[in-house]
Design a protein around this motif. Sequence first.
Motif, PDB file in Angstrom:
ATOM      1  N   PHE A 282       0.824  -1.206   0.000  1.00  0.00           N
ATOM      2  CA  PHE A 282       0.000   0.000   0.000  1.00  0.00           C
ATOM      3  C   PHE A 282       0.859   1.257   0.000  1.00  0.00           C
ATOM      4  O   PHE A 282       2.057   1.218   0.322  1.00  0.00           O
ATOM      5  N   LEU A 283       0.232   2.348  -0.365  1.00  0.00           N
ATOM      6  CA  LEU A 283       0.905   3.641  -0.357  1.00  0.00           C
ATOM      7  C   LEU A 283      -0.108   4.735  -0.045  1.00  0.00           C
ATOM      8  O   LEU A 283      -1.316   4.520  -0.105  1.00  0.00           O
ATOM      9  N   SER A 284       0.406   5.903   0.278  1.00  0.00           N
ATOM     10  CA  SER A 284      -0.442   7.038   0.647  1.00  0.00           C
ATOM     11  C   SER A 284      -0.431   8.088  -0.447  1.00  0.00           C
ATOM     12  O   SER A 284       0.574   8.290  -1.125  1.00  0.00           O
ATOM     13  N   ILE A 285      -1.574   8.746  -0.605  1.00  0.00           N
ATOM     14  CA  ILE A 285      -1.635   9.944  -1.427  1.00  0.00           C
ATOM     15  C   ILE A 285      -1.531  11.124  -0.464  1.00  0.00           C
ATOM     16  O   ILE A 285      -2.472  11.468   0.238  1.00  0.00           O
ATOM     17  N   GLY A 286      -0.374  11.702  -0.404  1.00  0.00           N
ATOM     18  CA  GLY A 286      -0.105  12.763   0.569  1.00  0.00           C
ATOM     19  C   GLY A 286       1.040  12.387   1.473  1.00  0.00           C
ATOM     20  O   GLY A 286       1.241  11.207   1.803  1.00  0.00           O
ATOM     21  N   ASP A 287       1.800  13.398   1.863  1.00  0.00           N
ATOM     22  CA  ASP A 287       2.988  13.188   2.690  1.00  0.00           C
ATOM     23  C   ASP A 287       2.647  12.543   4.027  1.00  0.00           C
ATOM     24  O   ASP A 287       1.632  12.855   4.641  1.00  0.00           O
ATOM     25  N   VAL A 288       3.527  11.637   4.470  1.00  0.00           N
ATOM     26  CA  VAL A 288       3.377  10.990   5.771  1.00  0.00           C
ATOM     27  C   VAL A 288       4.585  11.398   6.625  1.00  0.00           C
ATOM     28  O   VAL A 288       5.691  10.910   6.409  1.00  0.00           O
ATOM     29  N   PRO A 289       4.415  12.315   7.572  1.00  0.00           N
ATOM     30  CA  PRO A 289       5.538  12.741   8.414  1.00  0.00           C
ATOM     31  C   PRO A 289       6.177  11.565   9.144  1.00  0.00           C
ATOM     32  O   PRO A 289       5.473  10.676   9.635  1.00  0.00           O
ATOM     33  N   ALA A 290       7.489  11.557   9.220  1.00  0.00           N
ATOM     34  CA  ALA A 290       8.210  10.444   9.836  1.00  0.00           C
ATOM     35  C   ALA A 290       7.797  10.212  11.285  1.00  0.00           C
ATOM     36  O   ALA A 290       7.794   9.075  11.761  1.00  0.00           O
TER      37      ALA A 290
END
Length: 345
Positions: A282-290
């Motif tokens: 899976f992946l995200s549409i939009g940044d994922v902060p660490a």
Amino acid sequence: MKRSPVPRSTVTLADVARAAGVSLATASFVLSGRGGSRSAGSASTKAKVREAATTLGYVPNRHAQAMRTGRGGGIVLTLGTLDDPWAVQLTTQVRDDALVHDLSTLVLADERWYEYLLGASADAALLTSIDFVQDGPDQVRRLAASTHSGIVAFTAQMEPEDFDVVSSTPVHAIRRAYELLRARHPRVQLLAPDLERRPGGTLAHPRTGAFLEAVREHGDGPAEALVHVVPEGSHETYLAALDWLQGPDRPEAVICFTGYQAVALQLAAERVGLNTPDDLEFLSIGDVPAKTEFFGPISYYGVDDVFVRLSSIIIDRAIDREDTPGRLITFDWEFFPGTTTRHDE
């Protein structure tokens, strides 16, 4: 004997200026939320003004200042929700950058930004849901014409006028994300929040529309059946993902509508013992902060250094609004691989 401060009701800005040994204009700049301006003087001058204000017990009348200067000493971020890591990270970045210029940061956690800003004065306001509310572009224009707020419009539908426009659309990124996962899986699904409070709901949202278009381009479908809608919110998404991953229709490849959904899905996969990316990719549409990731970096499509760049645009608009024409700033999306997608062989 220590001198007692003058009662607050009798202290004026002129009293503070005399005590600090500065002009009335300088004292006004320092105490009205414009301390970052060159007109406010040096760091030592600003320190003297603040010390004098504290000693005298001076309390600025923010409402009067706003009426007089068109500035409220703060920045408004209309984010719609605080449940998304993207919103939290942007708020943190803007807060840290704004404090250097003596500006406070206010967050609106709903989409009634038009009603709020009509009756409020802010040095700058970031509007993020323009494309998703009825008459959004017209409301922005009316705000720009009727208020002194330095508007930064986050929209793919408008051109700059008397305000800045940040154009950043994930439509092409969603299509690329579908192609990436579809090359390895016969079935790719979209994990999306229930947006019943918005006109048309989840299926009418541009992100969902881009996904449905990609599905149809590949001859897959029925397209709507590949949209898995869950209640909005991080905790609610996590609980719904647990049921989904343990159910008979367990997904193998998922595009997450936002970063907070990707984080919730990652937690749910770990909880039920699924290996990513072998069992679930899976992946995200939009940044994922660490800081929001618990089990390795999540793959996502987003904008490089987006929080610093967006904060800089907002702060610039707050500090220097005099005769500043609107600018068009375009943010391009790219893929940032993490541990939730397979590496190309």
